[in-house]
Design a protein around this motif. Structure first.
Motif: not given
Lengths: 312, 95
Positions: B50, B53, B64-67, B69
């Protein structure tokens, strides 16, 4: 003195959920929450059914799942433990079969907001479930996103279980034999309790600790039958992503409502939460529970809800 | 930061920035990090991921969405995605 009485004495008013911990997280301005959560004003995982679902549709589906799970269609009285900003209470107030709905919250800001809505069948109480003593039984109990606050990081595993057991014993006592308890909570998944992130424990949810699935199952033993349980961890990841989108799209407004520091805190929190759910470190559990009773009529009544109901 | 101060986004610059950030996080030398290795193999946990990101967002001005990663779980894959999305996404002001 029983163990649970001793724990109550030690923790005093914080037993079963710390009002200070709740205030820290929730009482930061209703307008800020509304901006972030969107029109459904619901701060718990939605229930997504397909990739095109928007947040509002998925929140409505979540609410319907719980209304069905708690058998609200047959209920005259409903208790909600942790009622938030009253999305469910507002819905209950409109149902002709519901005579009375009680919402418990530890957030004064939520109670003030709810009391301003003029819901005539609804009673809102700023009260912990651990001290609540209802005079009449309920046909349905719903608790969404409150269980996370019941236990505390400084409790031993055995003490945590006493608190959970106490909660389920009370719910069992408060429910009519044909009633239902519908419960939704975040739970630890493939991580150990001591690995919990410092930021989440101290900054985001102070004085709160999560259960494991096994804790819930053990705590209901002999009191409730588990009719259905779902782990919808990706739904919570997606809910966090959606709230983050709301926050980002109106960031300047959010900053003016809550301050830059608070907004950054939530950006980090939601991203961490989203990643945590995607990694399976934490799970999102939804339970349909029916009280174990020796009332033959109640016990023999076939289950109508199976967790796959359609949108009402 | 304002868009005018945003860096030029190329696969190389995103990779370089990510390597430097992770080297600092993992207390190692950027040259010792394999940009084709899965994040898990690099020893990243959720908090570090995180942080990466958030750092990339602040640096690039992109959301930038966590998905990402999980869809692009190596530095090189992520760098290619970020570079490609830079041409489609307006680079917002990120404080």
């Amino acid at each position: 003195m029983s163990k649970v009485t001793a724990l109550r004495r030690r923790e005093e008013h914080k037993y079963g959920g710390s009002p200070e911990g709740i205030k820290h997280h929730y009482d930061i301005g209703n307008e800020f929450w509304r901006l972030m959560l969107g029109p459904s004003y619901t701060y718990s995982a939605a229930l997504f059914a397909n990739p095109n679902d928007d947040l509002e549709t998925a929140q409505l589906r979540k609410i319907n799942w719980h209304l069905n799970s708690a058998k609200v269609q047959d209920a005259a009285s409903v208790l909600e433990v942790g009622c938030g900003w009253g999305t469910i209470l507002t819905r209950l107030n409109r149902l002709p079969n519901v005579r009375r709905a009680v919402g418990l919250t530890l957030s004064q800001a939520q109670a003030d907001y709810l009391n301003g809505l003029g819901l005539d069948k609804v009673e809102v109480r700023v009260e912990n479930w651990a001290s609540y003593e209802p005079q009449e039984k309920f046909d349905s109990i719903i608790s969404i996103g409150a269980f996370e606050h019941f236990a505390k990081p400084d409790e031993t595993q055995a003490e945590k279980m006493l608190v959970y057991r106490d909660f389920f014993e009370r719910c069992h006592r408060w429910l009519s034999p044909r009633g239902r308890l519908s419960l939704q909570t975040i739970a630890f998944g493939n991580m150990k309790r001591h690995e919990a992130n410092e930021f989440m424990i101290t900054e985001i949810y102070p004085e709160s600790d999560l259960p494991y699935l096994a804790d819930v199952v053990n705590a209901v033993d002999g009191l409730f039958e588990v009719v259905a349980v779902r782990n919808d961890r990706f739904d919570y990841a997606r809910s966090y992503d959606e709230w983050l989108k709301n926050l980002r799209s109106r960031r300047a407004e959010a900053v003016s409502l809550a301050g830059e520091e608070q907004v950054q805190r939530f950006e980090r929190f939601y991203k961490l939460g989203s990643v945590g759910f995607r990694m399976g470190k934490i799970n999102l559990l939804r339970f349909c529970l029916r009280p174990i009773t020796n009332d033959w009529r109640a016990t023999g009544e076939p289950v109508k809800t199976d967790g796959s109901m359609s949108l009402a | 930061m304002s868009a005018s101060r945003s860096p030029v986004l190329t696969v190389d610059s995103v990779r370089q920035h990510s390597l430097l950030f992770l080297a600092k996080t993992l207390h190692t030398d950027p040259g010792k990090i394999d940009a084709d290795a899965d994040f898990d193999r690099l020893g990243l946990d959720s908090v570090m991921a995180v942080a990466l990101i958030l750092d990339l967002e602040e640096w690039s001005g992109l959301d930038l969405e966590p998905s990402l990663l999980f869809e692009y779980p190596t530095i090189n894959e992520l760098a290619r995605y970020v570079t490609a999305s830079a041409s489609e996404q307006p680079r917002a002001n990120v404080a």
